[in-house]
Design an enzyme around this catalytic site. Structure first.
Site, PDB file in Angstrom:
ATOM      1  CE1 TYR A 182     -16.719  37.899   4.280  1.00  0.00           C
ATOM      2  CE2 TYR A 182     -18.396  38.598   5.872  1.00  0.00           C
ATOM      3  CZ  TYR A 182     -17.349  38.905   5.010  1.00  0.00           C
ATOM      4  OH  TYR A 182     -16.936  40.196   4.881  1.00  0.00           O
ATOM      5  CB  ALA A 200     -13.733  -6.367  -9.511  1.00  0.00           C
ATOM      6  CB  SER A 238      -0.921   0.005   1.233  1.00  0.00           C
ATOM      7  OG  SER A 238      -1.787   1.109   1.203  1.00  0.00           O
ATOM      8  N   PRO A 253     -20.884 -14.417  -8.331  1.00  0.00           N
ATOM      9  CG  PRO A 253     -22.546 -15.883  -7.610  1.00  0.00           C
ATOM     10  CD  PRO A 253     -21.777 -15.483  -8.821  1.00  0.00           C
ATOM     11  CB  CYS A 298      -1.599  10.678  -5.732  1.00  0.00           C
ATOM     12  SG  CYS A 298      -3.079   9.869  -6.386  1.00  0.00           S
TER      13      CYS A 298
END
Length: 564
Positions: A435, A284, A41, A280, A45
């Site tokens: 804001y 994926a 893992s 079944p 990116c």
């Protein structure tokens, strides 16, 4: 209850998240994760930023290790273990251990496929030469770093102007290399609209990157001086010590196909809303699957880490008997190039038209605006360009693109969430957002986008667009309502100049038997002019996004055949 035996093929985003979620839901299950590479893992990116030395330590790319999976989750991870076959009748997989050469089988009660995608190899001679790289794994980025640090690479050519191509271009340039970026299309980020990605082109030029648009690579050749030569169809040649090929990815479906699992119309693994394949007992997830697109209603390939993680989690829920449904994807994404950020969600105008959806069934409209990322009176406000696409039928939001130095991601995330809830431009108009002057405006850009679009739907104003200005009908009068100094700096051909402050006094000079298309710099003053004119009986329309959008559109619509 007897414990389940669950085998997962492939880690990274989808497979790893599925494994961890399975353990959280079922403490008794036996979970084995097979990964053919050296890492279970890792952050795909982050690879361009590791090349660029923004991420300096390779271990920082590792999201989880086999030890972590074993100690924290009691999950067995087998590295260098490639699943090479599936016996669906016996619920058995064949595994090849690349370290020992051993071949063996394992049985499963549930099987999860997360094979990912593989880089597209365009038909270019020379892709196997030393110094040519596809950026997909940590070893890829490690070798590119070695070329820069040990071999003193000084020149690079990047082929492909999508996410990875742009990120690699930026990071190589930051490391001091002379970089040329070659893109076959006449724009960067080909799935986006040309005028919205033009600022990325401009910043690349500003940073010294040579950008070749509309250019096709014919071959990569070795040179006697140790450099590579990238030969273009135009007969030009680009010298490079290293070449990055980043022209896209395709779903890795070999294992699924050989096992007889159904594929979708785009070539990905076909799954249902529970991420279940045509078998079944097999699920994926990730870049290899086709999923429902919430805008088109059609199957789609969206190779992004976010959807892959969510799919892995959802597949685990389904395996454990939970009643779950993957709602689909809408392609929310972002790319940063130096100080410019392009964020998007939904579909672009270009894609909606290519799919035949622009006119029917959605009857699309678009608006442009150029707000500041926070209150203009607070120091440091940066202007964004926003393009919102919506349905004229009900105001449903169909797509958004935002580009600017700051603020693009926040607005895209807000509107992406509105889209996920089936929101309309009227919802944006009424959205209650944070804001304070250093963070936003009382009328946030999200609100402004909704207000402008809602004005169109209510009939308060009709809009025209930059492409309409290129060849307007002969009976149209184009009205520039900016100040004289703005008009002198540049204006749309044949425009009549009448500053907004003089409109009411000089209105009689304008014809009532002709349509009037008003414009200013970003569309606000000309909206005021159009509103006033309409109330006095004139047929007035407003140029959405104003002269600023018109300029971007003209630049993006007319790049030379191979932009130097």
């Amino acid at each position: 209850m007897a414990s389940k035996r669950i085998c997962i093929v492939g880690g990274v985003a989808g497979g790893a998240s599925c494994a961890a979620r399975l353990r959280r839901l079922d403490e008794q299950a036996e979970i084995i994760l097979f990964e053919k590479g050296p890492f279970v893992s890792f952050a795909n990116c982050g690879l361009p930023y590791y090349v660029g030395d923004v991420i300096r330590r390779e271990e920082n790319l590792l999201v989880a290790t086999p030890d972590l999976f074993r100690q924290r989750f009691r999950i067995e991870v087998r590295l260098f273990s490639e699943v090479v076959g599936i016996d669906r009748d016996r619920r058995r997989i064949r595994v090849q251990d690349h370290q020992t050469g051993r071949n063996y089988t394992e049985t499963y009660d549930a099987l999860v496929l997360s094979p990912g995608a593989f880089p597209v190899r365009p038909p270019i001679p020379g892709l196997d030469l030393p110094g040519v790289f596809f950026v997909r794994t940590i070893p890829d980025s490690r070798e590119i770093r070695r070329m820069i640090e040990e071999n003193r690479a000084q020149r690079a050519v990047v082929i492909g102007g999508g996410y990875i191509g742009l990120e690699m271009t930026e990071n190589l340039a930051r490391r001091g290399l002379d970089v040329a970026l070659v893109e076959m299309q006449h724009q960067l980020m080909p799935l986006c609209d040309p005028e919205m990605v033009w600022p990325l082109y401009l910043v690349l030029q500003e940073k010294g990157v040579v950008v070749r648009l509309g250019a096709q690579v014919d071959a990569i050749e070795g040179g006697v001086d140790g450099q590579l030569r990238v030969r273009l169809r135009s007969q030009d040649e680009l010298a490079a010590h290293l070449v990055i090929v980043a022209v896209g990815v395709r779903p890795e479906v070999r294992l699924a196909q050989e096992a007889g699992l159904a594929l979708g119309p785009l070539g990905g693994i076909r799954v249902n809303e529970k991420m279940q394949t045509s078998d079944p007992s097999i699920w994926a997830v990730g870049d290899a699957v086709e999923v429902f697109h919430v805008v088109t209603g059609q199957p789609s390939l969206v190779p992004l880490a976010g959807p892959a993680n969510r799919q892995g989690r959802l597949a685990a829920d389904a395996i454990c008997g939970r009643n779950v449904r993957f709602r689909g994807v809408q392609g929310t994404a972002v790319v940063g190039v130096f100080d410019q950020v392009l964020a998007m969600t939904g579909l672009s105008e270009k894609m909606l038209k290519s799919l035949g959806l622009w006119n029917e069934p959605y009857r699309c409209e678009k608006i442009y605006l150029h707000p500041g990322h926070h209150a203009g009176y607070y120091p440091g406000a940066e202007t964004m360009a926003m393009k919102l696409i919506f349905s004229k039928i009900d105001g449903k939001i169909l797509g958004l693109q935002v580009v600017g130095k700051k603020g693009a991601v926040r607005r895209t995330d807000v509107i992406a969430m509105a889209m996920q809830k089936g929101g309309t431009v009227f919802d944006l108009e009424e959205a209650e957002l944070c804001y304070a002057p250093q963070f936003g405006s009382a009328k946030d850009p999200v609100n402004l986008a909704g207000m402008i679009a809602a004005n169109v739907l209510r009939g308060d104003v009709e809009v025209v667009h930059a492409e309409d200005m290129d060849q307007p009908p002969q009976d149209v009068l184009i009205l520039d309502v900016r100040e004289p100094f703005e008009y002198r700096r540049g204006h749309i051909p044949h425009a009549v100049h009448m500053p907004l402050g003089t409109i009411r006094e000089r209105m009689a000079e304008l014809p009532k038997d002709r349509e009037i298309w008003a414009y200013c710099y970003v569309g606000q003053r000309s909206y005021l002019a159009a509103r006033a004119l309409r109330q006095y009986g004139y047929r007035a329309k407003n140029l959405s996004g104003g002269y600023r959008t018109y300029t971007l559109w003209r630049q993006a619509a007319r790049p030379s055949q191979e932009t130097p």
